[in-house]
Design an enzyme around this catalytic site. Sequence first.
Site: not given
Length: 488
Positions: A191, A263
């Site tokens: 992230h 993702d």
Amino acid sequence: MTADDTATTGEIARLARGTLLPSFPGAAAPRWVLDELEAGLGGVTLFALTGNVPSPESLAALTAQMRKAGDPFITIDEEGGDVTRLGGHATGSPYPGNAALGAVDDPELTRRIYRSLGAELAEVGVNLNFAPSVDVNTADDNPVIGTRSFGADPDLVARHAAAAVTGTQEAGVAACCKHFPGHGATVDDSHLGVPIVDADLELLDRRELVPFRAAIAAGTRAVMTGHLNLPAITGGVPATLSRAAITGLLREHLGYDGVIVTDALDMQGASGKIGIPEASVRALIAGADLLCLGPNEHAETLRATLAAIDEAVRTGRLPAARLHDAAERTRRLRDWLAGSSPAAVDRAAGLEAARRAVRVTGALPGWNGAPLVVEAEATGNIAVGPTPWGLHPWAPDAVRAAGAPGEAEGVLERARGRGLVVVLRDAHRHAAQRALANALLTARPDAVVVEMGLPVWRPGAAVYLATYGAAAANAQAAAELLGLVSAA
């Protein structure tokens, strides 16, 4: 522009839409989402933190609304355990996560858990679940996988990956194994950056790829890529954007021919330096079929991404055949979903698994009166989010402690003359938790320590419970053993 050119342009626009999974805020689909679904949008990704899932009833109404406009993939991250969206984000999941299932090591029980999870998703109209996580968690200090993994042994992870895929798809929901080619050997969070996995093909074949092979053999309908740099394979490019990883490793080396999903492309590991539209183009060129854009990527991002894909096709960077290929794979997935059958919800499996997962060292005490329960502060990662955890729902007297200097003295005074339970979560990753536990145990060696993350660091406690997760089911199982609540 000729009529043929116009038709071709329209076809490319529809094919491009078919690869995208944007998000939106709130419990009702905005007009732009419904319009895009009518124009061929691939689907949406739902997030609890954006208000998509206030209740199961509301979610069922939302998915029904969207199905009137198109035939979307309605996707969500529902792993059970610490990563939960379907109601559990408010109360904690009734199902333990993968670490607990790996500790039990009963693949049939794992199959039951995932079948029940799938059944709950199917009831509210979700048809593609971004689970299971089949990463082999070999790095203790992994900040984003941890209890989301079945364990550190590739063969154990493989047998539970296959069971999870089978159970999910028995409920009529497509499984999506992640994070290819494996996020378990990293100490960074994709992230926030691009984690490095220092592994060549030989090491990948005997470690990271073992569970993916098992999941593919079990018939997983989708695989999610991770934003991981494998220098020996991708040459510094994140796997999500790497043809060597997606087409070479997953398609050709493992022989996988199902749907490949990225993702979330808003993550720094994918788009931090290039932006989401360019990352989308590169992911499609690499071989991805569906692009998850991220929780805050709505109409503006969608339009910019469609424009980038159109330009890439017109300039020859992205062959139109690649979009046709993606459309064919997603068509096959829709055909499978149309022919699938539902299953029954089996929440009893969740508590059974959580109870069987608890590991106890030492003899559990019997208290006269309620003990003081002190829960150490623990920061969750972005994937987990602010999901509630701990034993306080079952404890008449519970406090949270940050582990600040001198804080232990106040806790000890409050616990004078009664039992003391110290609740930790991934203490091996949090120095303040370790300091607090050591200070309390120095004065109170009779205290009971409960670890609700991975039991890597063990203090010198006479009694130690490891739950392998912080879901509501894990907490209840521990509370039962401690006598805070009676077992049903």
